[in-house]
Design a protein around this motif. Sequence first.
Motif, mmCIF file in Angstrom:
data_model
loop_
_atom_site.group_PDB
_atom_site.id
_atom_site.type_symbol
_atom_site.label_atom_id
_atom_site.label_comp_id
_atom_site.label_asym_id
_atom_site.label_seq_id
_atom_site.Cartn_x
_atom_site.Cartn_y
_atom_site.Cartn_z
ATOM 1 N N ARG A 68 1.063 -1.148 0.027
ATOM 2 C CA ARG A 68 0.164 -0.042 -0.031
ATOM 3 C C ARG A 68 0.762 0.983 0.089
ATOM 4 N NH1 ARG A 68 -3.907 -0.919 4.755
ATOM 5 N NH2 ARG A 68 -4.972 1.215 4.266
ATOM 6 N N GLU A 71 2.099 7.325 3.460
ATOM 7 C CA GLU A 71 2.166 8.710 3.687
ATOM 8 C C GLU A 71 3.137 9.172 4.576
ATOM 9 O OE1 GLU A 71 -1.404 10.635 3.979
ATOM 10 O OE2 GLU A 71 -2.490 9.848 1.992
ATOM 11 N N THR A 98 5.259 3.042 -3.146
ATOM 12 C CA THR A 98 4.730 4.439 -3.382
ATOM 13 C C THR A 98 4.740 5.449 -2.341
ATOM 14 O OG1 THR A 98 3.112 3.584 -5.088
ATOM 15 C CG2 THR A 98 2.746 5.598 -4.327
ATOM 16 N N THR A 158 -6.761 10.327 5.904
ATOM 17 C CA THR A 158 -6.012 10.930 4.743
ATOM 18 C C THR A 158 -7.236 10.918 3.697
ATOM 19 O OG1 THR A 158 -5.307 8.626 3.772
ATOM 20 C CG2 THR A 158 -3.774 9.739 5.390
ATOM 21 N N ASP A 159 -6.650 11.707 2.591
ATOM 22 C CA ASP A 159 -7.638 11.810 1.290
ATOM 23 C C ASP A 159 -7.951 10.327 0.839
ATOM 24 O OD1 ASP A 159 -7.715 14.585 1.796
ATOM 25 O OD2 ASP A 159 -6.090 14.869 0.538
ATOM 26 N N ASN A 160 -6.978 9.671 0.883
ATOM 27 C CA ASN A 160 -7.210 8.239 0.262
ATOM 28 C C ASN A 160 -7.120 7.190 1.361
ATOM 29 O OD1 ASN A 160 -7.043 6.046 -1.064
ATOM 30 N ND2 ASN A 160 -5.589 6.572 -2.493
ATOM 31 N N PRO A 161 -8.270 6.762 1.992
ATOM 32 C CA PRO A 161 -8.347 5.822 2.975
ATOM 33 C C PRO A 161 -7.376 4.577 2.692
ATOM 34 C CG PRO A 161 -10.604 6.686 2.530
ATOM 35 C CD PRO A 161 -9.768 7.173 1.468
ATOM 36 N N GLY A 162 -7.308 4.333 1.347
ATOM 37 C CA GLY A 162 -6.374 3.039 1.101
ATOM 38 C C GLY A 162 -4.979 3.293 1.636
ATOM 39 N N ASN A 163 -4.502 4.587 1.799
ATOM 40 C CA ASN A 163 -2.956 4.566 2.200
ATOM 41 C C ASN A 163 -2.813 4.384 3.570
ATOM 42 O OD1 ASN A 163 -2.794 5.544 -0.444
ATOM 43 N ND2 ASN A 163 -2.709 7.671 0.101
ATOM 44 N N ASP A 205 -3.527 2.773 9.877
ATOM 45 C CA ASP A 205 -4.259 2.774 8.731
ATOM 46 C C ASP A 205 -5.090 4.155 8.370
ATOM 47 O OD1 ASP A 205 -7.445 2.369 7.586
ATOM 48 O OD2 ASP A 205 -5.995 0.775 6.777
ATOM 49 N N GLY A 206 -4.872 4.516 7.090
ATOM 50 C CA GLY A 206 -5.179 5.830 6.913
ATOM 51 C C GLY A 206 -6.798 6.179 6.795
ATOM 52 N N GLY A 207 -7.813 5.037 6.669
ATOM 53 C CA GLY A 207 -9.109 5.055 6.759
ATOM 54 C C GLY A 207 -9.570 5.077 8.055
#
Length: 276
Positions: A68, A71, A98, A158-163, A205-207
Amino acid sequence: MRWMNPHGRRRLAFRATGVAAIITFGLSAVPLRAANEPPPSNLDLLTILTTEIVEELYVKFAPQAAQRAIELRPFGAGEDYVFVQNVFANVLTARGVTTIALAAPARPMPATAGARPPGGNNSGNAGGNPYGAESTGVVNLGGGAQDSMTQAPTTPATDNPGNLVLTFQNVAFGISYPDVYRSHLVGGKHVKRSAGVRVHATLTDGGSGRVLWVGEAARERADEFDFGDSARVEQGLYQFSRPVLPGSNWGKIAEPVFVTGIIVGLIYLFFSNQSD
């Protein structure tokens, strides 16, 4: 059998002493590192230590990352955090992860009491951290018995919960110069250098904000370099790469002057006896 009068014995002693003084003076002027590679600069040394730490941390949290995106979120906003975040980005990117670099949170950092690593003060941190980092938590790198860690900030979604979000704190970071000394009685000056880096990291977890992993790693290194090589060693724009040298005292100044005077006197006696 050949006999030597007292005057002859005294002259021979003066000659031997003068020759020994000249040899000692000549040897003391030979650089110790003539046959060795020059020591790394302060920035290079900190890069080496920080890279080893990040590599170690990545191996520990990699099973939780599961390919994943990560950030990076520094705990503070000092230049030491910018430096460490750059190393994190370089290592993770090289590993094919990434990586997204986020700015530090804009809020005052609370001070904590605790044991500090050994060493002198940095010009950018006259308050006391010998390694010059604007760290909010402080530990004793030497003994490890006393750890004082500030509470990690709450990680927002985060803006992307998958991050994933990797928050890191520089518990200890920087360079100090414990001592400046002469390798010989009248030789060139050398600077003892001590470097220490310790990073605490939390992977969430970002989400959901759920903590997936918590860990830390530390590295220390001690070496020395020639005083005349200070300009190269302290190259770079970061303030923490230019710690303050220890203050001089009369003992360090008087000793080489006194010894030099003795050697000059012996050399004078040697040549004056030669002229006799």
